[in-house]
Scaffold this active site. Structure first.
Site, mmCIF file in Angstrom:
data_model
loop_
_atom_site.group_PDB
_atom_site.id
_atom_site.type_symbol
_atom_site.label_atom_id
_atom_site.label_comp_id
_atom_site.label_asym_id
_atom_site.label_seq_id
_atom_site.Cartn_x
_atom_site.Cartn_y
_atom_site.Cartn_z
ATOM 1 N N TYR A 1 45.040 -3.495 9.643
ATOM 2 C CA TYR A 1 45.744 -2.931 10.448
ATOM 3 C C TYR A 1 46.514 -1.614 10.036
ATOM 4 O O TYR A 1 47.011 -1.490 8.955
ATOM 5 C CB TYR A 1 46.824 -3.607 11.029
ATOM 6 C CG TYR A 1 46.686 -5.050 11.158
ATOM 7 C CD1 TYR A 1 46.977 -5.686 12.146
ATOM 8 C CD2 TYR A 1 46.669 -5.993 9.957
ATOM 9 C CE1 TYR A 1 47.108 -7.023 12.332
ATOM 10 C CE2 TYR A 1 46.266 -7.189 9.982
ATOM 11 C CZ TYR A 1 46.766 -7.850 11.157
ATOM 12 O OH TYR A 1 46.633 -9.280 11.381
ATOM 13 N N ASP B 1 54.459 -19.241 15.132
ATOM 14 C CA ASP B 1 53.803 -18.989 16.216
ATOM 15 C C ASP B 1 53.984 -20.040 17.309
ATOM 16 O O ASP B 1 53.964 -19.786 18.624
ATOM 17 C CB ASP B 1 52.360 -18.577 15.968
ATOM 18 C CG ASP B 1 52.426 -17.117 15.370
ATOM 19 O OD1 ASP B 1 53.257 -16.476 15.397
ATOM 20 O OD2 ASP B 1 51.221 -16.746 14.729
ATOM 21 N N LYS C 1 49.175 -0.215 16.830
ATOM 22 C CA LYS C 1 48.247 -0.930 16.037
ATOM 23 C C LYS C 1 46.824 -0.301 16.173
ATOM 24 O O LYS C 1 46.333 -0.134 17.376
ATOM 25 C CB LYS C 1 48.459 -2.332 15.833
ATOM 26 C CG LYS C 1 49.696 -2.897 15.710
ATOM 27 C CD LYS C 1 49.761 -4.386 15.931
ATOM 28 C CE LYS C 1 50.687 -5.289 15.497
ATOM 29 N NZ LYS C 1 50.924 -6.505 15.927
ATOM 30 N N HIS D 1 52.112 -11.269 18.726
ATOM 31 C CA HIS D 1 52.962 -10.454 18.123
ATOM 32 C C HIS D 1 53.394 -9.318 18.761
ATOM 33 O O HIS D 1 52.555 -8.664 19.389
ATOM 34 C CB HIS D 1 52.974 -10.271 16.515
ATOM 35 C CG HIS D 1 52.786 -11.681 15.962
ATOM 36 N ND1 HIS D 1 51.762 -11.652 14.518
ATOM 37 C CD2 HIS D 1 53.072 -12.809 16.017
ATOM 38 C CE1 HIS D 1 51.741 -12.967 14.148
ATOM 39 N NE2 HIS D 1 52.685 -13.680 15.091
#
Length: 202
Positions: free
Chosen positions: A132, A170, A72, A62
């Site tokens: 995250y 995905d 992140k 991603h």
């Protein structure tokens, strides 16, 4: 804590110092000042996410449009995942390459990846929990993916993961070459300029 740059520029492994006694363990898993010393600017954190995954679940690859992108800072409070950072910046000297860090509840490491890099992980245990800290809120129109099984990327998934489980989103994502040809990927020069603007605003 110790901070080590990975083989992909602008990504880092963070290893905290754990303090244990008969009560348990205490450690600092995020220090804005230590990270700022390393990357040149502080993080403007805007959202915190948590995912819980079955063993074998793959999430990613991603990334978000830059600017503003989405940096992140990722750790695994419970269980274990192998976390990957993928260089998807067209023109980067490490374009198409990747590095990985084992995130688990033993060493309690974290990984930081700057805006414009691809992110993926595979769960190595049941109920692997990943948290995250991110620098922008989720915006579906600016979020994109690359198929984590794409041979041009060549991610290596450890045997401990067992049978892989991926979402239709995905598996339906384009490969690296297709994404690059369509103009979906960030450019190395643009990310350098964006990082410089962040450092100037320090």
């Amino acid at each position: 804590m110790q901070i080590r740059e990975l083989s992909i520029p602008d990504s880092y492994e963070i290893t905290p110092k754990q303090h244990g006694d008969d009560r348990g363990v205490f450690f600092e898993w995020y220090r804005f000042d230590r990270l700022e010393e390393t990357i040149g600017h502080s993080l403007n954190l805007r959202q915190a996410n948590t995912s819980v995954s079955k063993r074998g679940v793959v999430r990613g690859i991603h990334f978000a449009d830059i600017p503003p992108g989405q940096a992140k800072y990722v750790t695994a409070p419970s269980g274990a995942v192998l976390d990957y950072v993928i260089d998807i910046r067209v023109g980067s000297p490490t374009f198409g390459q990747w590095d990985s860090v084992l995130l688990d509840d033993v060493d309690r490491k974290a990984i930081y990846l700057s805006e414009g890099l691809g992110h993926c992980f595979v769960a190595l245990t049941e109920n692997a929990t990943v948290s995250y800290l991110v620098t922008d809120v989720f915006n579906a129109s600016r979020e994109h993916g690359i198929n984590p099984l794409d041979s041009d990327v060549g991610l290596v998934f450890p045997s401990e993961a067992g049978e892989l489980l991926l979402s239709p989103k995905d598996t339906g994502a384009p490969g690296l070459a297709e994404a690059a040809a369509s103009g979906l990927l960030p450019a190395w020069a643009d990310t350098r300029a964006f990082y410089a603007s962040l450092n100037e605003g320090r």
